[in-house]
Design a protein around this motif. Structure first.
Motif, short mmCIF file in Angstrom:
data_model
loop_
_atom_site.label_atom_id
_atom_site.label_comp_id
_atom_site.label_asym_id
_atom_site.label_seq_id
_atom_site.Cartn_x
_atom_site.Cartn_y
_atom_site.Cartn_z
N LEU A 159 14.33 -11.32 5.49
CA LEU A 159 15.23 -12.28 6.12
C LEU A 159 16.55 -11.62 6.50
O LEU A 159 17.14 -11.91 7.55
N PHE A 160 17.03 -10.72 5.65
CA PHE A 160 18.24 -9.95 5.97
C PHE A 160 17.99 -9.08 7.20
O PHE A 160 18.81 -9.02 8.11
N PHE A 161 16.84 -8.41 7.21
CA PHE A 161 16.49 -7.58 8.37
C PHE A 161 16.39 -8.44 9.63
O PHE A 161 16.84 -8.04 10.71
N ASN A 162 15.77 -9.59 9.51
CA ASN A 162 15.63 -10.47 10.66
C ASN A 162 16.99 -10.97 11.12
O ASN A 162 17.22 -11.17 12.31
N GLY A 163 17.90 -11.16 10.15
CA GLY A 163 19.26 -11.56 10.51
C GLY A 163 19.96 -10.48 11.31
O GLY A 163 20.72 -10.76 12.23
N LEU A 206 17.66 -14.13 17.45
CA LEU A 206 17.64 -15.58 17.37
C LEU A 206 18.99 -16.06 17.87
O LEU A 206 19.14 -16.50 18.98
N TYR A 207 20.02 -15.88 17.05
CA TYR A 207 21.35 -16.31 17.45
C TYR A 207 21.89 -15.42 18.56
O TYR A 207 22.52 -15.89 19.49
N GLY A 208 21.63 -14.11 18.47
CA GLY A 208 22.14 -13.20 19.47
C GLY A 208 21.65 -13.54 20.86
O GLY A 208 22.40 -13.54 21.82
N LEU A 209 20.35 -13.83 20.98
CA LEU A 209 19.82 -14.17 22.28
C LEU A 209 20.35 -15.51 22.76
O LEU A 209 20.51 -15.73 23.96
N ALA A 210 20.61 -16.39 21.85
CA ALA A 210 21.21 -17.66 22.26
C ALA A 210 22.58 -17.43 22.87
O ALA A 210 23.00 -18.12 23.79
N TYR A 211 23.31 -16.43 22.32
CA TYR A 211 24.65 -16.14 22.81
C TYR A 211 24.66 -15.31 24.08
O TYR A 211 25.58 -15.40 24.87
N PHE A 212 23.64 -14.46 24.27
CA PHE A 212 23.75 -13.48 25.35
C PHE A 212 22.60 -13.45 26.33
O PHE A 212 22.68 -12.79 27.35
N GLU A 213 21.50 -14.12 26.04
CA GLU A 213 20.34 -14.01 26.90
C GLU A 213 20.62 -14.37 28.35
O GLU A 213 20.09 -13.71 29.24
N SER A 271 10.17 -10.07 21.73
CA SER A 271 11.19 -10.15 20.69
C SER A 271 11.58 -11.58 20.34
O SER A 271 11.71 -11.93 19.16
N ILE A 272 11.76 -12.42 21.34
CA ILE A 272 12.11 -13.81 21.05
C ILE A 272 10.95 -14.53 20.36
O ILE A 272 11.14 -15.23 19.38
N SER A 273 9.75 -14.32 20.86
CA SER A 273 8.58 -14.95 20.24
C SER A 273 8.40 -14.47 18.80
O SER A 273 8.11 -15.27 17.90
N GLY A 274 8.58 -13.18 18.56
CA GLY A 274 8.46 -12.65 17.21
C GLY A 274 9.45 -13.29 16.26
O GLY A 274 9.11 -13.70 15.15
N THR A 275 10.70 -13.41 16.71
CA THR A 275 11.74 -13.99 15.87
C THR A 275 11.49 -15.47 15.59
O THR A 275 11.63 -15.93 14.45
N TYR A 276 11.11 -16.21 16.61
CA TYR A 276 10.91 -17.65 16.43
C TYR A 276 9.64 -17.99 15.65
O TYR A 276 9.48 -19.13 15.19
N CYS A 277 8.76 -17.02 15.49
CA CYS A 277 7.56 -17.24 14.67
C CYS A 277 7.75 -16.76 13.23
O CYS A 277 7.23 -17.38 12.29
N THR A 278 8.50 -15.67 13.02
CA THR A 278 8.67 -15.15 11.67
C THR A 278 9.68 -15.95 10.85
O THR A 278 9.48 -16.17 9.65
#
Length: 494
Positions: A271-275, A296-303, A379-386
């Protein structure tokens, strides 16, 4: 309540069981899950719409540097992390039917205020209080849903509201494109109206939800007494709630036991790594906006900035940010269904951690803007599934209530702490525009997610074998009370 207690003790016939099974979960999905989904969608929308405001001209209007923009994001997450643990402990005792709507309404007010600021200091103040009020929501929603759903039904529900974040990534682009047309209306720029209109909607929805959100299955007005009894008996049978309310009372002992749980810390690491991966592209996209990766949050801010660098501008750039989030939304629901159906939290996490690894590797190996945009779909799919799989895995395997509340809070503290560290790691150790050292670091961390998830899977499998051996040698009555998830009759979810 005596009558209800008597109903709890009833045994249900096969016919009653079949009828109730077909009814109660659908009722919860109609009355509880939509509010949780909307809460989290609004949370992500109000926290992430700063990226759309940035594309619409906020950074120029407030005379902000890229560094100052990153500071504004970091300021959000310091109080966000600080509020997660106490908020989770208070949730049941204050009452989720009061606490969750109050949080939503208050941050909606703060989000609205971002549209009337006139300088950078005002933005920092708003982002601080936004983080403080939103911090307890995600762990609180996971904990809240565990009050209503048995363990084998939890991940699809967690993923449903969590996937709303990916939906908000798509929706925010569409909404921002429409709102930008209000530029100069009422003397406010288009970017200000993004904050004002979205914030007002959140405020109103939070107030409305006070009147509909139930405190617990026993207090749900949409249930009959028989349905209340059935849900509570299923939750107790599953170990999701204690058979005695006193066992769910606040206890420092249970907090310490959660802090000593090996499986909690084995999952805190991924979870830390995913963060870290969540914030990775927050910094890379600031100075080099066509980068992409596991976020997750990064893509929300910059995608939205990514597609802008591919030759699209204004509203077109906002609209082109939609497809990767839409794909992530569909895949996350499919993965959650499979995980619940086949009880495979660990394998789900490992499989989609590899998706994140592919996204980072594509970014590292290719310089083409279009290939890097394509990597977003991995990357987005991986994050939103893990992320929901990891969170549900911790919640499923922690009992009683205080131990679960603590374990879930630990999970989210690590996720967001990793995000903050990544923000400054990128800023100081890996120069723009390619951030090569940081990219390699996060490729390694993606591998680490696979390794630690596999270690946890192996550990829980071993513990289940040992528990099975104990069950053969003793009866449940011989076992001491208060063991929670350490009971031989509590089978860990794999």
């Amino acid at each position: 309540m005596k009558e209800l207690e008597d109903l709890k003790a009833e045994s249900f016939s096969d016919t009653e069981h079949t009828a109730l099974e077909a009814t109660v979960w659908k009722k919860l999905d109609r009355w509880v899950l939509p509010f949780c989904t909307m809460f989290y969608l609004l949370s992500f929308l109000d926290r992430g719409n700063i990226s759309n405001a940035r594309v619409a001209g906020m950074q120029t209007a407030l005379k902000m540097s890229n560094y100052e923009y990153s500071v504004a994001l970091t300021v959000t997450y310091v109080p966000y992390i600080a509020s997660e643990f106490p908020s989770n402990l208070l949730l049941k005792y204050v009452g989720p039917n009061f606490m969750l709507p109050a949080m939503v309404a208050l941050w909606g007010l703060v989000a609205t205020m971002q549209g009337v600021i006139s300088n950078y200091s005002g933005l920092l103040a708003c982002r601080f209080f936004l983080g403080l009020l939103e911090g307890g929501l995600f762990p609180g929603l996971v904990l809240y849903l565990s009050f209503f759903y048995p363990r084998e039904r939890l991940q699809i529900r967690v993923t449903t509201f969590f996937a709303s974040a990916s939906l908000s990534g798509a929706f925010s682009g569409l909404l921002a494109a429409a709102i930008e047309g209000m530029n100069k209306k009422g003397g406010r720029p288009g970017w200000a109206w993004i904050f004002i209109l979205e914030g007002i909607f959140t405020l109103v929805f939070g107030i409305i939800s006070f009147f509909f959100l139930p405190r617990s299955p026993e207090k749900a007005r949409f249930f009959t007494r028989e349905e209340q009894s059935y849900v509570m008996s299923k939750l107790r049978q599953d170990g999701a709630v204690a058979d005695d309310d006193k066992k769910d009372a606040f206890s420092w002992v249970e907090i310490r036991r959660a802090a000593k749980s090996i499986h909690v810390w084995l999952l805190a690491v991924p979870l830390f790594f995913n963060g870290k991966s969540i914030i990775f592209y927050s910094l890379t996209l600031t100075d080099y906006p066509h980068l992409s990766g596991a976020t997750l949050y990064g893509l929300a801010y910059f995608e939205p900035s990514i597609v802008a660098s591919l030759g699209y501008a204004g509203n077109h750039a906002q609209l082109m940010s939609v497809p990767p989030f839409a794909v992530a939304f569909v895949l996350s629901l499919i993965s959650a269904f499979v995980s619940d159906r086949y009880h495979c939290r660990g394998y789900t996490t490992i499989f989609f951690s590899v998706f994140e690894l592919i996204g980072f590797s594509m970014f590292y190996g290719y310089k083409s803007h279009h290939v890097r945009y394509a990597s977003l779909f991995f990357s987005i799919s991986g994050t939103y599934c893990t992320a929901p799989a990891l969170t549900t895995w911790i919640a499923n395997n922690s009992a009683p209530h205080v131990r679960r509340a603590t374990a879930v809070a630990i999970a989210f503290i690590h996720t967001n702490a990793g995000g903050i560290l990544a923000t400054w790691l990128l800023g100081s150790l890996s120069p723009a525009p390619n951030y090569t050292k940081a990219t390699v670091t996060f490729i390694i961390m993606s591998v680490g997610m696979v390794v630690f998830s596999a270690l946890n899977l192996a550990y829980l499998s071993r513990e289940n074998r040992l528990k099975a051996e104990k069950r053969e040698k003793m009866s449940k009555e011989e076992e001491p009370d208060g063991l929670g998830d350490r009971s031989a009759w509590f089978v860990y979810n794999l």
